[in-house]
Design a protein around this motif. Structure first.
Motif, short mmCIF file in Angstrom:
data_model
loop_
_atom_site.label_atom_id
_atom_site.label_comp_id
_atom_site.label_asym_id
_atom_site.label_seq_id
_atom_site.Cartn_x
_atom_site.Cartn_y
_atom_site.Cartn_z
N GLU A 49 -8.67 17.54 -11.24
CA GLU A 49 -8.14 16.23 -10.87
C GLU A 49 -6.63 16.16 -11.13
O GLU A 49 -5.88 15.58 -10.33
CB GLU A 49 -8.85 15.13 -11.66
N ALA A 59 -10.28 9.72 -10.98
CA ALA A 59 -10.89 10.53 -9.93
C ALA A 59 -12.24 11.10 -10.36
O ALA A 59 -13.00 11.58 -9.52
CB ALA A 59 -9.95 11.66 -9.53
N TRP A 60 -12.52 11.10 -11.65
CA TRP A 60 -13.81 11.60 -12.15
C TRP A 60 -14.54 10.44 -12.80
O TRP A 60 -14.38 10.15 -13.97
CB TRP A 60 -13.58 12.73 -13.14
#
Length: 399
Positions: A303, A287-288
């Motif tokens: 996250e 997600a990052w």
């Protein structure tokens, strides 16, 4: 085709061979005693050994001389020297006596036998006996290397199984006193600072990967317990209070992809918490997209919380929302308005009916209280998630 070399006893008369063999059999006990006496005189490590180990070494020396006698009787017949000589000693002796010490023991015994050649050999047979002893010394050297190589291989396989059990116990949350004792057997000295580093294992031989991790750890002066579990490379590090620094020093053997370092904990039993954080961070790292490599599991808290990690949600509430709540409603209100106003000091000041300097001062207080700066984009995202989770926690009915 060249003709094969004749056996040793064919180089002299059978009578000389029989006489030398008879003398050798008769003198074997005296030779063994002389070898033990010289060891006691010249080898300090032998004198310092407990009686049980000295007794086993004496048996090995006697077996070595007896094996030479039998080999001299039939030099053309292949002999399993390692079994004849070292089979009399227990397997534990390879741990109590190092390879260097064994070499010294063999050398001392051969030297004693060499000095006795003139007295043992039949007249005119001295050269043949000396040549036979030279060949036998070479064979016993190979046998010694083989014994220690087999012991090292067996010990390495056993250590690998122990290490795998410890790593799996920490990763699965089942670490107990048994895991501590296994780690101690592997040389783990219970360092004060422990963390878990997770990433993708490279393709190929996992033993090579593990050895590469160990080399990197030795260079960084870290203790490690490591293993490849499925497609993940797991490293439990000890000896560094900085998890990010430890992860950077070990990152070379990891395959491409994210590498996550869990928080530092106090001991191996608590390493389960670090492993759980690193595991959750590895799952949430997708997600990052701009996450650094390696990255701390605590830097992935938002996250992880969004992905459903209860530990991350609790940590955000307890370490960010609760301290702000205790510091006064003004900080929570100012932070909330500032984040909702696209990080504009002037816009937040208008909404709060205060001077922009007041907003600036309160935001500095937020940084002091939480350690996260609202002016930083990444920190602002973390603070926003913490505020959302804190409000949800406040809205939940009390039990």
């Amino acid at each position: 085709m060249p003709e094969a070399e004749p056996p040793l006893h064919a180089l002299r008369g059978d009578d000389s061979h029989a006489a030398t063999l008879k003398r050798l059999e008769k003198a074997s006990g005296e030779l063994a005693a002389a070898a033990i006496a010289r060891m006691d005189e010249q080898l300090p490590w032998y004198r310092a050994m407990p009686p049980e180990h000295r007794s086993w070494i004496g048996l090995v020396a006697q077996a070595g001389i007896a094996a030479f006698t039998e080999w001299f009787r039939h030099p053309e017949t292949p002999q399993a020297i390692s079994t004849d000589v070292f089979g009399t000693a227990p397997r534990e002796l390879t741990r109590a006596v190092t390879l260097r010490q064994t070499v010294e023991m063999v050398r001392t015994t051969i030297e004693v036998m060499e000095t006795a050649i003139d007295g043992v050999a039949a007249p005119g047979d001295e050269g043949v006996l000396r040549e036979a002893l030279l060949v036998y010394a070479r064979e016993i050297a190979f046998a010694t290397a083989q014994v220690y190589a087999q012991a090292a291989e067996a010990r390495g396989a056993w250590d690998a199984r122990l290490e795998s059990l410890v790593v799996n116990a920490v990763l699965s949350g089942e670490a107990d006193e048994g895991a501590l004792s296994r780690a101690a057997a592997l040389g783990w000295s219970s360092p004060e600072h422990v963390c878990v580093v997770l990433g993708t294992a490279p393709e190929g031989d996992s033993e090579l990967t593990v050895e590469a991790i160990r080399r990197a750890a030795r260079h960084a002066k870290l203790q490690v317990l490591t293993g490849v579990l499925g497609d993940r490379l797991v490293v439990i590090t000890g000896g560094s209070a900085d998890p990010l620094k430890a992860a950077k020093s070990l990152i070379g053997p990891f395959a491409r992809g994210p590498v996550v370092a869990g928080p530092v904990v106090g001991d191996l039993l608590a390493a389960t918490r670090s492993a759980q954080a690193a595991t959750a961070g590895l799952k949430a790292c997708a997600a990052w997209q701009d996450a650094p490599r390696p990255v701390l599991a605590d830097d992935l808290l938002p996250e992880r919380a969004i992905a459903g990690d209860p530990a991350a949600r609790e940590q955000l509430v307890e370490e960010i929302y609760r301290p702000l709540e205790e510091a006064g409603s003004a900080l929570l209100e100012t932070l909330s308005v500032y984040l909702e106003q696209a990080s504009s000091l002037e816009g937040a000041a208008r909404m709060l009916f205060v001077h922009p300097n007041t907003v600036r001062y309160r935001l500095r207080r937020v940084t002091d209280v939480t350690g996260w700066s609202p002016s930083d984009v990444r920190s602002a995202f973390t603070l926003r998630i913490a505020l959302i989770l804190g409000r949800l926690a406040e809205a939940e009915p009390s039990s």
